[in-house]
Design a protein around this motif. Structure first.
Motif, PDB file in Angstrom:
ATOM      1  N   PRO A   1      56.966  10.159   3.946  1.00 55.80           N
ATOM      2  CA  PRO A   1      58.156   9.684   3.224  1.00 55.80           C
ATOM      3  C   PRO A   1      59.281   9.377   4.008  1.00 55.80           C
ATOM      4  N   LYS A   2      60.253   8.451   3.542  1.00 54.86           N
ATOM      5  CA  LYS A   2      61.467   8.047   4.591  1.00 54.86           C
ATOM      6  C   LYS A   2      62.405   9.058   4.156  1.00 54.86           C
ATOM      7  N   LEU A   3      62.578  10.013   5.180  1.00 54.41           N
ATOM      8  CA  LEU A   3      63.717  11.135   5.014  1.00 54.41           C
ATOM      9  C   LEU A   3      65.066  10.544   5.376  1.00 54.41           C
ATOM     10  N   ILE A   4      65.991  10.757   4.629  1.00 50.43           N
ATOM     11  CA  ILE A   4      67.328  10.567   5.050  1.00 50.43           C
ATOM     12  C   ILE A   4      68.309  11.875   4.896  1.00 50.43           C
ATOM     13  N   THR A   5      69.414  11.635   5.646  1.00 50.80           N
ATOM     14  CA  THR A   5      70.475  12.519   5.871  1.00 50.80           C
ATOM     15  C   THR A   5      71.282  12.548   4.306  1.00 50.80           C
ATOM     16  N   PRO A   6      71.853  13.912   4.424  1.00 51.14           N
ATOM     17  CA  PRO A   6      72.692  13.933   3.203  1.00 51.14           C
ATOM     18  C   PRO A   6      74.014  12.784   3.115  1.00 51.14           C
ATOM     19  N   PRO A   7      74.733  12.403   4.250  1.00 52.05           N
ATOM     20  CA  PRO A   7      75.719  11.421   4.213  1.00 52.05           C
ATOM     21  C   PRO A   7      74.926   9.926   3.734  1.00 52.05           C
ATOM     22  N   GLU A   8      73.668   9.694   4.061  1.00 52.03           N
ATOM     23  CA  GLU A   8      73.055   8.652   3.493  1.00 52.03           C
ATOM     24  C   GLU A   8      72.625   8.560   2.264  1.00 52.03           C
ATOM     25  N   ALA A   9      72.351   9.927   1.900  1.00 53.80           N
ATOM     26  CA  ALA A   9      71.944  10.225   0.309  1.00 53.80           C
ATOM     27  C   ALA A   9      73.225   9.944  -0.509  1.00 53.80           C
ATOM     28  N   ALA A  10      74.212  10.584  -0.166  1.00 54.81           N
ATOM     29  CA  ALA A  10      75.300  10.419  -0.856  1.00 54.81           C
ATOM     30  C   ALA A  10      76.023   8.959  -1.165  1.00 54.81           C
ATOM     31  N   ALA A  11      75.797   8.221   0.166  1.00 59.54           N
ATOM     32  CA  ALA A  11      75.900   6.961  -0.008  1.00 59.54           C
ATOM     33  C   ALA A  11      75.137   6.014  -1.009  1.00 59.54           C
ATOM     34  N   LYS A  12      73.942   6.394  -0.645  1.00 57.21           N
ATOM     35  CA  LYS A  12      72.870   5.775  -1.692  1.00 57.21           C
ATOM     36  C   LYS A  12      73.145   5.953  -3.093  1.00 57.21           C
ATOM     37  N   LEU A  13      73.747   7.048  -3.368  1.00 56.22           N
ATOM     38  CA  LEU A  13      73.749   7.526  -4.667  1.00 56.22           C
ATOM     39  C   LEU A  13      75.452   7.073  -5.308  1.00 56.22           C
ATOM     40  N   GLY A  14      75.989   6.641  -4.284  1.00 54.02           N
ATOM     41  CA  GLY A  14      77.469   6.618  -4.467  1.00 54.02           C
ATOM     42  C   GLY A  14      78.456   7.581  -5.057  1.00 54.02           C
ATOM     43  N   VAL A  15      78.124   8.845  -4.413  1.00 56.88           N
ATOM     44  CA  VAL A  15      79.020  10.024  -4.815  1.00 56.88           C
ATOM     45  C   VAL A  15      79.377  10.749  -3.362  1.00 56.88           C
TER      46      VAL A  15
ATOM     47  N   ARG B   1      67.815   9.495 -14.364  1.00 62.54           N
ATOM     48  CA  ARG B   1      69.073   9.877 -14.954  1.00 62.54           C
ATOM     49  C   ARG B   1      69.640   8.608 -15.534  1.00 62.54           C
ATOM     50  N   MET B   2      69.397   7.302 -15.357  1.00 67.46           N
ATOM     51  CA  MET B   2      69.567   6.124 -15.979  1.00 67.46           C
ATOM     52  C   MET B   2      68.827   5.906 -17.483  1.00 67.46           C
ATOM     53  N   GLU B   3      67.852   6.659 -17.508  1.00 63.71           N
ATOM     54  CA  GLU B   3      66.839   6.501 -18.815  1.00 63.71           C
ATOM     55  C   GLU B   3      67.534   7.511 -19.684  1.00 63.71           C
ATOM     56  N   HIS B   4      68.210   8.485 -19.526  1.00 66.08           N
ATOM     57  CA  HIS B   4      68.691   9.560 -20.210  1.00 66.08           C
ATOM     58  C   HIS B   4      70.071   9.370 -20.880  1.00 66.08           C
TER      59      HIS B   4
END
Length: 58
Positions: free
Chosen positions: A3-17, A55-58
């Motif tokens: 799997p493509k693993l990403i860092t916490p800053p990348e994950a936060a940017a991806k989620l917009g948080v 999350r978008m489905e709930h």
């Protein structure tokens, strides 16, 4: 294929948080799953996509 693993800053940017919000979400039972490699924290890009879609489905 691994799997493509990403860092916490990348994950936060991806989620917009913020990083702080990402950390808080990750401690929740239904939050995004954390992958620890030694002392490093990573997130699977695919897992984040699935988590966000759920999350978008709930």
């Amino acid at each position: 294929m691994s799997p493509k693993l990403i860092t916490p800053p990348e994950a936060a940017a991806k989620l917009g948080v913020s990083l702080r919000t990402l950390r808080t979400l990750s401690t929740q039972p239904d939050g995004p799953r954390v992958i620890r490699i030694g002392r490093s924290v990573r997130y699977s890009a695919d897992d984040l996509d699935r988590w966000l879609q759920n999350r978008m489905e709930h």
